[in-house]
Structure formats: structure tokens, C-alpha cells
Design an enzyme around this catalytic site. Structure first.
Site, PDB file in Angstrom:
ATOM      1  CE1 TYR A   1      -4.385   3.346 -16.480  1.00 46.87           C
ATOM      2  CE2 TYR A   1      -6.419   4.599 -16.519  1.00 46.87           C
ATOM      3  CZ  TYR A   1      -5.261   4.231 -15.886  1.00 46.87           C
ATOM      4  OH  TYR A   1      -4.981   4.723 -14.649  1.00 46.87           O
TER       5      TYR A   1
ATOM      6  CE  LYS B   1       5.386  -6.074  -8.092  1.00 46.57           C
ATOM      7  NZ  LYS B   1       5.857  -5.818  -6.717  1.00 46.57           N
TER       8      LYS B   1
ATOM      9  CG  ASP C   1       6.615  -3.158  -4.751  1.00 49.72           C
ATOM     10  OD1 ASP C   1       7.144  -2.963  -5.865  1.00 49.72           O
ATOM     11  OD2 ASP C   1       6.762  -4.226  -4.136  1.00 49.72           O
TER      12      ASP C   1
ATOM     13  CG  ASP D   1      -4.132   7.499 -13.010  1.00 53.13           C
ATOM     14  OD1 ASP D   1      -4.120   8.704 -12.734  1.00 53.13           O
ATOM     15  OD2 ASP D   1      -5.181   6.856 -13.200  1.00 53.13           O
TER      16      ASP D   1
ATOM     17  CG  ASP E   1      -3.967  11.122  -8.079  1.00 54.03           C
ATOM     18  OD1 ASP E   1      -3.711  11.842  -9.057  1.00 54.03           O
ATOM     19  OD2 ASP E   1      -5.122  10.761  -7.784  1.00 54.03           O
TER      20      ASP E   1
END
Ligand code: NAD
Length: 353
Positions: free
Chosen positions: A130, A183, A216, A240, A244
Site C-alpha cells: 500500500y 506467498k 493462490d 484485502d 472480499d
């Protein structure tokens, strides 16, 4: 206790009106002594010739235990306001609200892709990719030449440890399982550090089961077996996106509540954006903001040991479940015809019972 309401942009005004109505009834029922104060931020502040997040309002947020923040549409601000940090970023930065806590669960009566799920995503909120939030000075995203754009991902020991602690503490009062999403196979140094620190914090919680899943695979497993997750801890961008996805699996983005918290401050803010496609049409679902407000009441109750506040928070959650159980109250996003105002009135009646 003062409740500072910052409606923000898009559907912000509509969902804050509905949420406030329920909180006013809750206040009367439980004698909480709430005082509601509303201030303009975002476009409403820009139209008055002010910054999207005026300094005076930032100071008010700092001094107020209970802030309810609506969504903001920074991308739609006029050019002169485009370079300014968004109200949301400023609040998170200034108060160092490092933990974004986003629960998602299926609810009786609400149509959902997931058959059953009840999880909480604990998202690190101050680091990662960010660009506007991660640097002491300057931005984490830049263009050395017109044909080269770069972005920096920041991961620190302190940031990783403190978010891990929030996740493990939460798991202790839930189903005692933490899923660490990363990751690390590709981002070996940054997620390597994140994993190392989360594993180290996990040592202090032998009663909590820990598993590690690559992001993933997590995106797929969340769809395949959402019921198997309890608390999920991850870095900023992954959290984030996955939150969602989780909200959508539980019924829709309009159900995604959240708080942004530090160890001594928290702000209620729905996980979704300003939904300009449905703004001012009485179609927005206020559930996410109601859940966020309920979470904030509970957060304060836990910190202060205030039983009245804890009872009020529990009552609001039950009332919301009761309202959502009846399809007549469903807004368009979850397959119904009820307007935002009708939903708000139904919730206020349920809170009153
Ligand atoms: P969005 O979350 O605003 O909307 C995505 C879709 O979900 C839309 O179809 C919208 O109608 C629907 N939706 C979202 N919330 C809903 C609700 N409560 N009830 C019913 N339907 C709802 O995401 P977007 O369209 O990508 O972004 C719109 C704006 O919001 C952008 O300017 C973006 O920058 C901003 N944004 C702000 C925040 C924030 O302030 N926290 C977060 C995300 C996006």
C-alpha cells in the site's frame, strides 16, 4: 460516549443513516449514554473548500473512542484533491491502526455461495504494497523513467509480530485455529520474514493449531472448504482481496463488516467501497456498517469490561440476524426488494424488542 460519524462518499450517507437509527434505539434500550456527532469528509468537505480529511476532524477522530467511517471514492475527487491521502489512509496512518479485522459468516435466511462458514480475516493494515501508507516520507510507488513503474512491498518484524498476536489472541476465544496465508515460495525475503515471525509468535500459543497456505491455493480453498477456516492472518493486499472473496461467499460485499484497530484505538468501517453504481438509489445494504459498529461496541466492551456495552453489542448482533433471517428485509444485493431505509427501520424495530 461520543460517536463520531463520518458518512464519506457514494452510499456512505445512506448506510450511516440506517446504522445510526439502530444505534440510537440501542442507546435508549441499554442506557449507553451515546452522543452522536456527524462531520463532513470526502467530497462533502471538498465542496466546502476543505481537504477531504480536514485536520480538525482528524483531531476529533483521535480524541473520540467511537468513530464510524463511511467509504470514500478518492479516485473520483477533483484533480486538486487527487494528490492528498484519502481520509481512510490518514486515519489508519495517524492512529497506527495496524489490524484490519474482517469477519465473514453465513447467516440463516441469507442466500450464500458457501453452505456454511464462520471465519475472520486478520489483515495487516500498515505495510505490504500500500504505497501511500508504508513509508515514513515519500511513497512506496514511483516512476524512475516514463516507461518504468515500481512498487515497494514493506514487511517488518514488528508489523508481522503484532498482527500475528492479534490473530492468535482472537483464535483463543474462537475455534483455536490460525491459517497463515503467504506467498513465501516467491516473495522469499518479505514473506519469508513474515512467516518466520508468525511462527515465532505461534510458539506462545501451543493451544492454537496453526497451518500455512500459499495465497493462490487459499483463493481456491476458500471456495472449496470455507467452513474449515477459523482465523486467517495475512499481509495487507492478500487480506484485502481474500476478505472480499470471503464476504462474497457469505452472501455479498454488503455483508462485509470490519474494524481497523491498534492496541488502544479502533474505527468501524465497512470492508466495501462507496458503490457509486447504486449511490442515492436507496439500494445499499447497511449490514456491513452495522456489523462494523457492532464489532466496535464489542471491542470497547472487551477492553473496558463494561457489561452493559457487551450486552448491547450482543443484542445488536442478534437483532441483525433476526432481520436478515426474513427475506422481506433483504436489499437488492442479496436478492430482495427492500430499500436501505426499510432495512434500517426493520433493524431499529428488532433492536427495540
Ligand atoms: P465497491 O465495494 O464500492 O463496489 C463493488 C460492487 O459491490 C458494486 O457493484 C457495488 O454496488 C456493490 N456493493 C458494495 N457495497 C455494497 C453495499 N453495501 N450494498 C449493496 N451493494 C454493495 O468497489 P468498487 O466499485 O471497486 O469501488 C468504488 C469506489 O470505492 C472506488 O472509488 C474505490 O476506490 C472506493 N473504495 C473505498 C474503500 C474504502 O473507503 N474503505 C474500499 C474499497 C473501495
Amino acid at each position: 460516549m461520543k460517536i463520531l460519524i463520518l458518512p464519506g462518499d457514494g452510499i456512505g450517507a445512506e448506510i450511516t443513516v440506517a446504522t445510526r437509527l439502530a444505534l440510537e434505539v440501542l442507546d435508549r434500550k441499554f442506557a449507553l449514554g451515546l452522543e452522536f456527532v456527524e462531520r463532513d469528509i470526502g467530497m462533502a468537505a471538498i465542496e466546502k473548500g476543505l481537504d477531504p480529511m480536514p485536520d480538525a476532524i482528524m483531531e476529533e477522530v483521535r480524541a473520540t473512542p467511537f468513530t464510524m467511517l463511511g467509504p470514500v471514492s478518492t479516485m473520483e475527487y477533483p484533480p486538486e484533491a487527487q494528490h492528498l491521502p484519502s481520509p481512510s489512509s490518514l486515519i489508519r496512518d495517524n492512529l497506527d491502526l495496524f489490524a484490519n479485522i474482517r469477519p465473514s459468516r453465513t447467516r440463516p435466511g441469507v442466500p450464500s455461495v458457501a453452505k456454511q462458514m464462520d471465519l475472520v480475516i486478520v489483515r495487516e493494515n500498515t505495510e505490504g504494497f500500500y504505497a501511500v501508507r508504508t513509508m515514513f516520507e515519500g511513497k512506496g510507488e514511483f516512476m524512475p523513467t516514463p516507461d518504468l513503474a515500481m512498487s515497494m512491498r514493506k514487511i517488518t518484524v514488528q508489523g508481522s509480530r503484532r498482527i500475528a498476536k492479534v490473530a492468535f489472541d482472537l483464535a483463543r476465544v474462537r475455534r483455536k485455529k490460525v491459517t497463515v496465508v503467504h506467498k513465501g515460495n516467491v516473495l522469499r525475503i518479505t514473506d519469508g520474514l513474515f512467516l518466520r515471525e508468525v511462527r515465532s509468535v505461534a510458539q506462545d500459543y501451543p493451544d492454537v493449531e496453526t497451518e500455512e497456505i500459499i495465497v493462490d491455493a487459499m483463493a481456491a480453498l476458500l471456495i472449496r472448504r470455507p467452513e474449515s477456516f477459523d482465523v486467517v492472518v495475512t499481509t495487507n493486499l492478500f487480506g484485502d482481496i481474500l476478505s472480499d472473496e470471503a464476504a462474497e461467499l457469505s452472501g455479498g460485499l454488503g455483508l462485509g463488516g470490519s474494524i481497523n484497530a491498534s492496541n488502544d484505538h479502533a474505527v468501524a468501517q465497512a470492508a466495501h467501497g462507496s458503490a457509486p453504481d447504486i449511490a442515492n438509489q436507496n439500494k445499499a445494504n447497511p449490514t456491513a456498517l452495522v456489523i462494523s459498529a457492532q464489532m466496535l461496541l464489542k471491542w470497547h466492551a472487551n477492553r473496558s469490561g463494561n457489561n452493559q456495552l457487551a450486552s448491547a453489542a450482543a443484542h445488536l448482533e442478534t437483532a441483525l440476524d433476526d432481520v436478515l433471517a426474513d427475506p422481506a428485509n433483504h436489499t437488492v444485493d442479496i436478492g430482495g426488494n427492500a430499500g436501505t431505509d426499510e432495512f434500517g427501520e426493520a433493524l431499529a424495530r428488532a433492536v427495540d424488542q
